[in-house]
Design a protein around this motif. Structure first.
Motif, PDB file in Angstrom:
ATOM      1  N   VAL A 146       0.722  -1.037  -0.030  1.00 28.98           N
ATOM      2  CA  VAL A 146      -0.025  -0.146  -0.085  1.00 28.98           C
ATOM      3  C   VAL A 146       0.697   1.150  -0.161  1.00 28.98           C
ATOM      4  CG1 VAL A 146      -2.093   1.160   0.978  1.00 28.98           C
ATOM      5  CG2 VAL A 146      -2.157  -1.414   1.063  1.00 28.98           C
ATOM      6  N   TYR A 147       0.900   2.248  -0.780  1.00 28.96           N
ATOM      7  CA  TYR A 147       1.167   2.985  -1.467  1.00 28.96           C
ATOM      8  C   TYR A 147       0.315   4.840  -1.285  1.00 28.96           C
ATOM      9  CZ  TYR A 147       4.420  -0.521  -2.388  1.00 28.96           C
ATOM     10  OH  TYR A 147       6.054  -1.473  -2.971  1.00 28.96           O
ATOM     11  N   GLY A 148       1.095   5.607  -0.955  1.00 34.30           N
ATOM     12  CA  GLY A 148       0.876   6.782  -0.595  1.00 34.30           C
ATOM     13  C   GLY A 148       1.270   8.133  -1.470  1.00 34.30           C
ATOM     14  N   ILE A 149       0.214   9.020  -2.113  1.00 32.04           N
ATOM     15  CA  ILE A 149       1.062  10.252  -3.229  1.00 32.04           C
ATOM     16  C   ILE A 149       0.605  10.996  -2.845  1.00 32.04           C
ATOM     17  CG2 ILE A 149       1.169  10.928  -5.754  1.00 32.04           C
ATOM     18  CD1 ILE A 149       1.969   7.635  -5.476  1.00 32.04           C
ATOM     19  N   MET A 150       1.575  11.985  -2.602  1.00 33.26           N
ATOM     20  CA  MET A 150       1.908  13.105  -1.490  1.00 33.26           C
ATOM     21  C   MET A 150       2.043  13.636  -2.644  1.00 33.26           C
ATOM     22  SD  MET A 150       3.225  14.497   2.137  1.00 33.26           S
ATOM     23  CE  MET A 150       1.635  13.973   3.164  1.00 33.26           C
ATOM     24  N   ILE A 151       0.995  15.293  -3.112  1.00 30.17           N
ATOM     25  CA  ILE A 151       2.081  16.128  -3.608  1.00 30.17           C
ATOM     26  C   ILE A 151       1.252  17.838  -2.701  1.00 30.17           C
ATOM     27  CG2 ILE A 151       1.388  17.244  -5.601  1.00 30.17           C
ATOM     28  CD1 ILE A 151      -0.033  15.308  -6.961  1.00 30.17           C
ATOM     29  N   ASN A 152       2.767  18.180  -2.629  1.00 27.67           N
ATOM     30  CA  ASN A 152       3.034  19.154  -1.984  1.00 27.67           C
ATOM     31  C   ASN A 152       2.488  20.495  -2.644  1.00 27.67           C
ATOM     32  OD1 ASN A 152       5.296  20.112  -3.555  1.00 27.67           O
ATOM     33  ND2 ASN A 152       6.246  20.010  -1.450  1.00 27.67           N
ATOM     34  N   GLU A 153       2.490  21.281  -2.451  1.00 26.72           N
ATOM     35  CA  GLU A 153       2.013  22.869  -2.743  1.00 26.72           C
ATOM     36  C   GLU A 153       2.871  23.675  -3.637  1.00 26.72           C
ATOM     37  OE1 GLU A 153       4.511  23.204   0.830  1.00 26.72           O
ATOM     38  OE2 GLU A 153       2.657  22.435   0.608  1.00 26.72           O
ATOM     39  N   LYS A 154       3.413  23.213  -3.592  1.00 26.61           N
ATOM     40  CA  LYS A 154       4.867  23.714  -5.030  1.00 26.61           C
ATOM     41  C   LYS A 154       4.776  22.751  -6.081  1.00 26.61           C
ATOM     42  CE  LYS A 154       8.061  25.642  -1.691  1.00 26.61           C
ATOM     43  NZ  LYS A 154       9.506  24.777  -1.154  1.00 26.61           N
ATOM     44  N   LYS A 155       3.279  21.802  -6.324  1.00 31.48           N
ATOM     45  CA  LYS A 155       3.279  20.904  -7.029  1.00 31.48           C
ATOM     46  C   LYS A 155       4.391  19.843  -7.589  1.00 31.48           C
ATOM     47  CE  LYS A 155       0.617  20.018 -10.499  1.00 31.48           C
ATOM     48  NZ  LYS A 155      -1.245  19.939 -11.309  1.00 31.48           N
ATOM     49  N   GLN A 156       5.171  19.229  -6.004  1.00 30.97           N
ATOM     50  CA  GLN A 156       5.904  18.454  -6.063  1.00 30.97           C
ATOM     51  C   GLN A 156       5.639  16.934  -5.648  1.00 30.97           C
ATOM     52  OE1 GLN A 156       8.199  20.483  -3.010  1.00 30.97           O
ATOM     53  NE2 GLN A 156       9.992  21.043  -4.790  1.00 30.97           N
ATOM     54  N   VAL A 157       6.188  16.009  -5.800  1.00 26.29           N
ATOM     55  CA  VAL A 157       5.315  14.874  -5.798  1.00 26.29           C
ATOM     56  C   VAL A 157       6.722  13.887  -4.852  1.00 26.29           C
ATOM     57  CG1 VAL A 157       5.005  12.143  -6.151  1.00 26.29           C
ATOM     58  CG2 VAL A 157       4.516  14.113  -7.710  1.00 26.29           C
ATOM     59  N   LEU A 158       6.461  13.497  -3.326  1.00 25.73           N
ATOM     60  CA  LEU A 158       6.882  12.777  -2.334  1.00 25.73           C
ATOM     61  C   LEU A 158       7.593  10.828  -3.093  1.00 25.73           C
ATOM     62  CD1 LEU A 158       8.495  13.795   0.422  1.00 25.73           C
ATOM     63  CD2 LEU A 158       6.833  12.207   1.030  1.00 25.73           C
ATOM     64  N   VAL A 159       8.510  11.584  -3.150  1.00 26.24           N
ATOM     65  CA  VAL A 159       9.244   9.959  -3.725  1.00 26.24           C
ATOM     66  C   VAL A 159      10.536   9.355  -3.251  1.00 26.24           C
ATOM     67  CG1 VAL A 159       9.162   9.883  -6.187  1.00 26.24           C
ATOM     68  CG2 VAL A 159      11.159  10.812  -5.256  1.00 26.24           C
ATOM     69  N   SER A 160      10.638   7.712  -2.329  1.00 27.83           N
ATOM     70  CA  SER A 160      11.339   7.300  -1.133  1.00 27.83           C
ATOM     71  C   SER A 160      12.679   6.697  -1.999  1.00 27.83           C
ATOM     72  CB  SER A 160      10.755   6.261  -0.438  1.00 27.83           C
ATOM     73  OG  SER A 160      11.164   6.052   0.454  1.00 27.83           O
ATOM     74  N   ASP A 161      13.874   7.006  -1.880  1.00 29.39           N
ATOM     75  CA  ASP A 161      14.912   6.309  -2.661  1.00 29.39           C
ATOM     76  C   ASP A 161      15.398   5.662  -1.196  1.00 29.39           C
ATOM     77  OD1 ASP A 161      14.950   8.067  -4.609  1.00 29.39           O
ATOM     78  OD2 ASP A 161      15.840   9.964  -3.236  1.00 29.39           O
ATOM     79  N   GLU A 162      15.197   4.280  -1.726  1.00 29.50           N
ATOM     80  CA  GLU A 162      15.356   2.956  -1.128  1.00 29.50           C
ATOM     81  C   GLU A 162      17.273   2.000  -1.540  1.00 29.50           C
ATOM     82  OE1 GLU A 162      12.407   1.189   0.019  1.00 29.50           O
ATOM     83  OE2 GLU A 162      10.940   2.868   0.567  1.00 29.50           O
ATOM     84  N   TYR A 163      17.834   1.938  -0.270  1.00 28.23           N
ATOM     85  CA  TYR A 163      18.827   0.863  -1.040  1.00 28.23           C
ATOM     86  C   TYR A 163      18.362  -0.587  -0.324  1.00 28.23           C
ATOM     87  CZ  TYR A 163      23.155  -1.789  -0.688  1.00 28.23           C
ATOM     88  OH  TYR A 163      23.958  -2.219  -0.755  1.00 28.23           O
ATOM     89  N   ILE A 164      18.109  -2.304  -1.121  1.00 33.20           N
ATOM     90  CA  ILE A 164      17.655  -2.554  -0.163  1.00 33.20           C
ATOM     91  C   ILE A 164      18.282  -4.263  -0.938  1.00 33.20           C
ATOM     92  CG2 ILE A 164      15.369  -3.859  -0.154  1.00 33.20           C
ATOM     93  CD1 ILE A 164      13.812  -1.895  -1.127  1.00 33.20           C
ATOM     94  N   ARG A 165      18.871  -5.029  -0.642  1.00 32.52           N
ATOM     95  CA  ARG A 165      19.568  -5.583  -0.427  1.00 32.52           C
ATOM     96  C   ARG A 165      20.675  -5.346  -1.496  1.00 32.52           C
ATOM     97  NH1 ARG A 165      14.594  -9.948  -0.762  1.00 32.52           N
ATOM     98  NH2 ARG A 165      13.760  -9.392   1.641  1.00 32.52           N
ATOM     99  N   GLY A 166      21.447  -4.401  -1.790  1.00 36.03           N
ATOM    100  CA  GLY A 166      22.216  -4.437  -2.808  1.00 36.03           C
ATOM    101  C   GLY A 166      21.923  -3.007  -4.164  1.00 36.03           C
ATOM    102  N   GLY A 167      20.990  -3.479  -4.046  1.00 34.27           N
ATOM    103  CA  GLY A 167      20.233  -2.012  -5.328  1.00 34.27           C
ATOM    104  C   GLY A 167      19.936  -0.921  -4.831  1.00 34.27           C
ATOM    105  N   TYR A 168      19.195   0.200  -5.411  1.00 36.68           N
ATOM    106  CA  TYR A 168      19.537   1.506  -5.541  1.00 36.68           C
ATOM    107  C   TYR A 168      17.634   1.370  -6.260  1.00 36.68           C
ATOM    108  CZ  TYR A 168      23.894   2.438  -3.695  1.00 36.68           C
ATOM    109  OH  TYR A 168      24.458   1.890  -3.117  1.00 36.68           O
ATOM    110  N   TYR A 169      16.772   1.571  -5.636  1.00 37.09           N
ATOM    111  CA  TYR A 169      15.251   2.039  -6.048  1.00 37.09           C
ATOM    112  C   TYR A 169      14.874   3.033  -5.794  1.00 37.09           C
ATOM    113  CZ  TYR A 169      15.691  -3.629  -6.447  1.00 37.09           C
ATOM    114  OH  TYR A 169      16.569  -4.153  -6.076  1.00 37.09           O
TER     115      TYR A 169
END
Length: 149
Positions: free
Chosen positions: A8-31
């Motif tokens: 389950v994921y959430g999409i948040m768009i702020n007042e500057k019209k920007q979208v929040l993303v999560s950068d993740e390092y998981i088990r040797g990979g970048y996502y």
């Protein structure tokens, strides 16, 4: 034995019209993906959304609307045995945004021996697209978000 994993994921768009993303390092990979996580047994999807944002971002959110649920077969990128079903909601903050922000993609240190590190950042609307995220379902969602909002 194959199983289903519900995310389950959430999409948040702020007042500057920007979208929040999560950068993740998981088990040797970048996502780069959207904030959220796995549905726990006995939990509804809306409860999961609120819990995940509190755990990951110390952010209280309200679900505004359902955006999309996976409508095609997708195997897990991490184990090749689970089918992934992802549910995306548009969310809005109901508490101040206090999570530390990355200044650039994957702008975090990975401690020795760590198998998971994550951070969040805002992506400007003009730079936000399917190319801004990594996972196949997220790419579909990014196109929907760009066309709908």
């Amino acid at each position: 034995m194959p199983q289903f994993t519900v995310r389950v994921y959430g999409i948040m768009i702020n007042e500057k019209k920007q979208v929040l993303v999560s950068d993740e390092y998981i088990r040797g990979g970048y996502y780069t993906k959207f904030p959220g996580g796995g549905l726990e047994f006995g939990e509804g999807t809306l409860e999961c959304m609120v819990r995940e944002w509190q755990e990951e971002l110390r952010q209280d959110v309200e679900v505004v609307e359902h955006i999309y649920t996976t409508d095609f077969f997708q195997i897990s990128a991490f184990d090749n045995t689970n089918q992934i079903i992802s549910i995306y909601y548009l969310v809005k903050p109901v508490s101040p945004f206090v999570a530390p922000l990355l200044e650039e993609p994957f702008g975090f240190d990975i401690p020795e021996g760590a198998d998971q590190v994550e951070g969040v950042r805002w992506v400007d609307w003009d730079e936000f697209s399917a190319q801004a995220v990594t996972l196949p379902i997220d790419k579909v969602l990014a196109d929907i978000v760009k066309s709908k909002y």
